[in-house]
Design a protein around this motif. Structure first.
Motif, PDB file in Angstrom:
ATOM      1  N   ALA A 151      44.864 -23.441  26.361  1.00 29.84           N
ATOM      2  CA  ALA A 151      44.738 -22.165  25.375  1.00 29.84           C
ATOM      3  C   ALA A 151      46.272 -21.355  25.238  1.00 29.84           C
ATOM      4  O   ALA A 151      46.376 -20.745  24.250  1.00 29.84           O
ATOM      5  N   THR A 152      47.118 -21.674  26.161  1.00 26.43           N
ATOM      6  CA  THR A 152      48.324 -21.069  26.073  1.00 26.43           C
ATOM      7  C   THR A 152      49.148 -21.701  25.065  1.00 26.43           C
ATOM      8  O   THR A 152      50.244 -21.214  24.475  1.00 26.43           O
ATOM      9  N   GLY A 153      48.952 -23.138  24.558  1.00 27.64           N
ATOM     10  CA  GLY A 153      49.495 -23.590  23.488  1.00 27.64           C
ATOM     11  C   GLY A 153      50.859 -24.344  23.869  1.00 27.64           C
ATOM     12  O   GLY A 153      51.641 -24.913  23.283  1.00 27.64           O
ATOM     13  N   SER A 154      51.226 -24.205  25.370  1.00 24.75           N
ATOM     14  CA  SER A 154      52.502 -24.844  25.622  1.00 24.75           C
ATOM     15  C   SER A 154      52.449 -26.056  26.315  1.00 24.75           C
ATOM     16  O   SER A 154      53.370 -26.833  26.211  1.00 24.75           O
ATOM     17  N   PHE A 155      51.139 -26.422  26.651  1.00 26.15           N
ATOM     18  CA  PHE A 155      50.938 -27.811  27.110  1.00 26.15           C
ATOM     19  C   PHE A 155      49.657 -28.195  26.994  1.00 26.15           C
ATOM     20  O   PHE A 155      48.752 -27.273  27.047  1.00 26.15           O
ATOM     21  N   THR A 156      49.178 -29.485  26.414  1.00 22.62           N
ATOM     22  CA  THR A 156      47.889 -29.827  26.291  1.00 22.62           C
ATOM     23  C   THR A 156      47.414 -30.866  27.201  1.00 22.62           C
ATOM     24  O   THR A 156      48.005 -32.253  27.163  1.00 22.62           O
ATOM     25  N   GLN A 158      50.283 -16.753  33.986  1.00 21.35           N
ATOM     26  CA  GLN A 158      51.190 -15.633  33.619  1.00 21.35           C
ATOM     27  C   GLN A 158      52.008 -15.870  32.126  1.00 21.35           C
ATOM     28  O   GLN A 158      52.223 -17.075  32.092  1.00 21.35           O
ATOM     29  N   ASP A 159      52.328 -14.912  31.462  1.00 22.70           N
ATOM     30  CA  ASP A 159      53.352 -15.127  30.064  1.00 22.70           C
ATOM     31  C   ASP A 159      54.451 -15.926  30.768  1.00 22.70           C
ATOM     32  O   ASP A 159      55.158 -16.778  30.219  1.00 22.70           O
ATOM     33  N   THR A 160      54.928 -15.532  31.841  1.00 24.57           N
ATOM     34  CA  THR A 160      56.176 -15.967  32.536  1.00 24.57           C
ATOM     35  C   THR A 160      56.185 -17.486  32.746  1.00 24.57           C
ATOM     36  O   THR A 160      56.947 -18.329  32.631  1.00 24.57           O
ATOM     37  N   ASP A 161      54.972 -17.818  33.062  1.00 26.98           N
ATOM     38  CA  ASP A 161      54.548 -19.277  33.363  1.00 26.98           C
ATOM     39  C   ASP A 161      54.655 -19.964  32.018  1.00 26.98           C
ATOM     40  O   ASP A 161      55.139 -21.195  31.962  1.00 26.98           O
ATOM     41  N   VAL A 162      54.054 -19.639  31.066  1.00 22.34           N
ATOM     42  CA  VAL A 162      53.843 -19.997  29.747  1.00 22.34           C
ATOM     43  C   VAL A 162      55.365 -20.335  29.162  1.00 22.34           C
ATOM     44  O   VAL A 162      55.814 -21.308  28.535  1.00 22.34           O
ATOM     45  N   ALA A 163      56.119 -19.172  29.163  1.00 20.87           N
ATOM     46  CA  ALA A 163      57.432 -19.316  28.992  1.00 20.87           C
ATOM     47  C   ALA A 163      58.213 -20.317  29.769  1.00 20.87           C
ATOM     48  O   ALA A 163      59.060 -20.898  29.003  1.00 20.87           O
ATOM     49  N   ALA A 164      58.105 -20.350  30.814  1.00 18.36           N
ATOM     50  CA  ALA A 164      58.538 -21.570  31.703  1.00 18.36           C
ATOM     51  C   ALA A 164      58.506 -22.871  31.173  1.00 18.36           C
ATOM     52  O   ALA A 164      59.191 -23.685  31.311  1.00 18.36           O
ATOM     53  N   VAL A 165      57.101 -23.240  30.827  1.00 17.87           N
ATOM     54  CA  VAL A 165      56.593 -24.439  30.319  1.00 17.87           C
ATOM     55  C   VAL A 165      57.283 -24.739  28.920  1.00 17.87           C
ATOM     56  O   VAL A 165      57.961 -25.843  28.654  1.00 17.87           O
ATOM     57  N   LYS A 166      57.454 -23.709  28.169  1.00 16.45           N
ATOM     58  CA  LYS A 166      58.071 -23.872  26.799  1.00 16.45           C
ATOM     59  C   LYS A 166      59.503 -24.168  26.895  1.00 16.45           C
ATOM     60  O   LYS A 166      60.052 -24.952  26.099  1.00 16.45           O
ATOM     61  N   LYS A 167      60.145 -23.532  27.796  1.00 15.13           N
ATOM     62  CA  LYS A 167      61.533 -23.766  28.009  1.00 15.13           C
ATOM     63  C   LYS A 167      61.857 -25.041  28.540  1.00 15.13           C
ATOM     64  O   LYS A 167      62.615 -26.134  27.951  1.00 15.13           O
TER      65      LYS A 167
END
Ligand SMILES: [Zn+2]
Length: 233
Positions: free
Chosen positions: A118-123, A220-229
């Motif tokens: 659901a975060t869209g950062s990883f499937t 958390q948002d910070t985890d999603v940001a870490a995956v995107k990075k």
């Protein structure tokens, strides 16, 4: 007088010889392991990758063994995970096979997978064929470790790309009433281990699903940001 000296020097000499023989055994084992991988690897690159995997496994095993027996339940960690900085899958997706047969764990894994997706950062794509799956999600029971779960990843040393991950939830703690794990915390533990499977390391500097202990936080948002990075390029 001579015998007094003999007694005086006996104990330090004994200690020294014990340390020396232990040291020698370790060196011999390391050499045998290196030789084994050298002769069983088909190429130099494979040899390097095999060594890297073994070192990772050894460190995982070492740090998650009964090394922390002095710790109490309150210090029970999520796991003791360490891996190469920046290692990740080639793309931000992986197939996963749920091998656990426990109803609670199956539900927790499915919830954790849905939450990450659901975060869209990883499937994560759940597959029904174990043989070809990138990630195997299962469980184990180990009272000796202080960990509620673990993630064992195999990384190609040459490319720093993850090739396979085994994610495990520890029944001994998570399904034992005495430890008081709610379903939410079991889901957080699954999210945490899947975070490792994505390539994240521990983050104790802020509120994060990757906190090394407690499993009190979800993604958390910070985890999603870490995956995107991690998957930015
Ligand atoms: Zn961890």
């Amino acid at each position: 007088m001579k015998s007094v000296f003999k007694i005086l020097f006996f104990i330090p000499r004994l200690i020294f010889s014990l340390i020396w023989s232990l040291f020698r055994t370790v060196i011999i084992l390391v050499i045998i392991t290196l030789l084994f991988f050298y002769f069983t690897s088909s190429s130099k690159a494979d040899f390097g990758a095999a060594i890297s995997e073994q070192i990772h496994k050894i460190s995982t095993t070492f740090f998650s063994s009964d090394f922390n027996l002095r710790d109490t339940m309150s210090k029970l960690s999520t796991d003791n995970y360490e891996h190469e900085q920046g290692s990740r899958w080639d793309k931000n997706k992986a197939t996963i096979y749920i091998a656990s047969s426990d109803e609670t764990f199956i539900k927790a894994y499915r919830t954790a997978i849905a939450n990450w997706n659901a975060t869209g950062s990883f499937t994560f794509n759940i597959v029904s064929n174990k043989a070809g799956a990138n990630i195997i999600a299962t469980d184990y029971s180990d009272a000796k470790t202080q960990a509620a779960g673990l993630a064992e990843s195999e990384t190609n040393a040459a490319t720093n790309r993850i090739s396979h991950v085994d994610v495990k939830l520890n029944r001994y703690y998570l399904l034992n009433e005495n430890y008081g794990y709610s379903f939410d915390r079991i889901v957080h533990t699954a999210e945490h281990e899947l975070g490792h499977a994505i390539g994240l390391n521990h983050d104790d500097s802020e509120t994060s699903v990757m906190a090394s202990s407690g499993s009190y936080y979800g993604i958390q948002d910070t985890d999603v940001a870490a995956v995107k990075k991690l998957y930015a390029k």
